[in-house]
Scaffold this motif. Sequence first.
Motif, PDB file in Angstrom:
ATOM      1  N   ALA A 102       0.597  -1.010  -0.095  1.00 45.03           N
ATOM      2  CA  ALA A 102       0.051   0.123   0.309  1.00 45.03           C
ATOM      3  C   ALA A 102       0.365   1.127  -0.275  1.00 45.03           C
ATOM      4  O   ALA A 102       0.285   2.647  -0.117  1.00 45.03           O
ATOM      5  CB  ALA A 102      -1.087   0.133   1.330  1.00 45.03           C
ATOM      6  N   ALA A 103       2.369   1.139   0.693  1.00 47.16           N
ATOM      7  CA  ALA A 103       2.830   3.009   0.343  1.00 47.16           C
ATOM      8  C   ALA A 103       3.078   2.913  -0.938  1.00 47.16           C
ATOM      9  O   ALA A 103       4.782   2.309  -1.453  1.00 47.16           O
ATOM     10  CB  ALA A 103       4.181   2.335   2.164  1.00 47.16           C
ATOM     11  N   THR A 104       2.917   3.583  -1.786  1.00 42.44           N
ATOM     12  CA  THR A 104       3.175   4.302  -2.585  1.00 42.44           C
ATOM     13  C   THR A 104       4.112   5.191  -3.331  1.00 42.44           C
ATOM     14  O   THR A 104       4.694   4.877  -4.148  1.00 42.44           O
ATOM     15  CB  THR A 104       1.615   5.092  -3.942  1.00 42.44           C
ATOM     16  N   ALA A 105       4.133   5.107  -1.806  1.00 44.40           N
ATOM     17  CA  ALA A 105       5.562   6.548  -2.363  1.00 44.40           C
ATOM     18  C   ALA A 105       7.199   5.929  -1.060  1.00 44.40           C
ATOM     19  O   ALA A 105       7.950   6.179  -0.957  1.00 44.40           O
ATOM     20  CB  ALA A 105       5.518   7.280  -1.210  1.00 44.40           C
ATOM     21  N   GLY A 106       7.136   4.102  -1.394  1.00 44.97           N
ATOM     22  CA  GLY A 106       7.397   3.421  -0.883  1.00 44.97           C
ATOM     23  C   GLY A 106       7.986   3.987   0.880  1.00 44.97           C
ATOM     24  O   GLY A 106       7.242   4.411   1.693  1.00 44.97           O
ATOM     25  N   ARG A 107       9.190   3.839   1.457  1.00 46.97           N
ATOM     26  CA  ARG A 107       9.950   4.439   2.387  1.00 46.97           C
ATOM     27  C   ARG A 107       9.362   6.113   2.862  1.00 46.97           C
ATOM     28  O   ARG A 107       9.355   6.044   4.383  1.00 46.97           O
ATOM     29  CB  ARG A 107      12.066   4.060   3.235  1.00 46.97           C
TER      30      ARG A 107
END
Length: 153
Positions: A102-107
């Motif tokens: 779900a983390a589209t922006a990565g870290r």
Amino acid sequence: MALNFRGRGRLDFRSGGREEPEINLIPFIDVLLVVLIFLMLSTTYSRFTEIQLKLPVADAQAQRDYPKEVQVAVAADGRILINRQPLTAGTVDAIAQALTAAATAGRDSVVVISADASAAHQNVITVMEAARRAGLGQITFATQHSSRGGAGG
């Protein structure tokens, strides 16, 4: 130390054996025991299990959806939803995999945890551990507005 005369009136100042200095540990141990007893008697112990907590309500800006946010909802019955999608397994590894997906922006993604007021504390900690395993270090908690109507939108 004994003085020995040898022959022609010379004095021999050398002693037969050298005495080693002794350190008596008994007074040192006595002082430490007195200090230990003093600390034990003067220390207060608190029991957190007897304290009733009422969690605060925050006056914050209205919640907005940002592309870098991952919304995690923890229900009172233990159900966990990530971006409004329910999880079938509530293990740390399953939650970590779902958070990574779900983390589209990565870290750089921010995990926003919206936990029910009566949700088990362990469920919230499980979500936080899963976020750590997924490499998502930015975690925030959603709150509701207080009934006082303070400043905020």
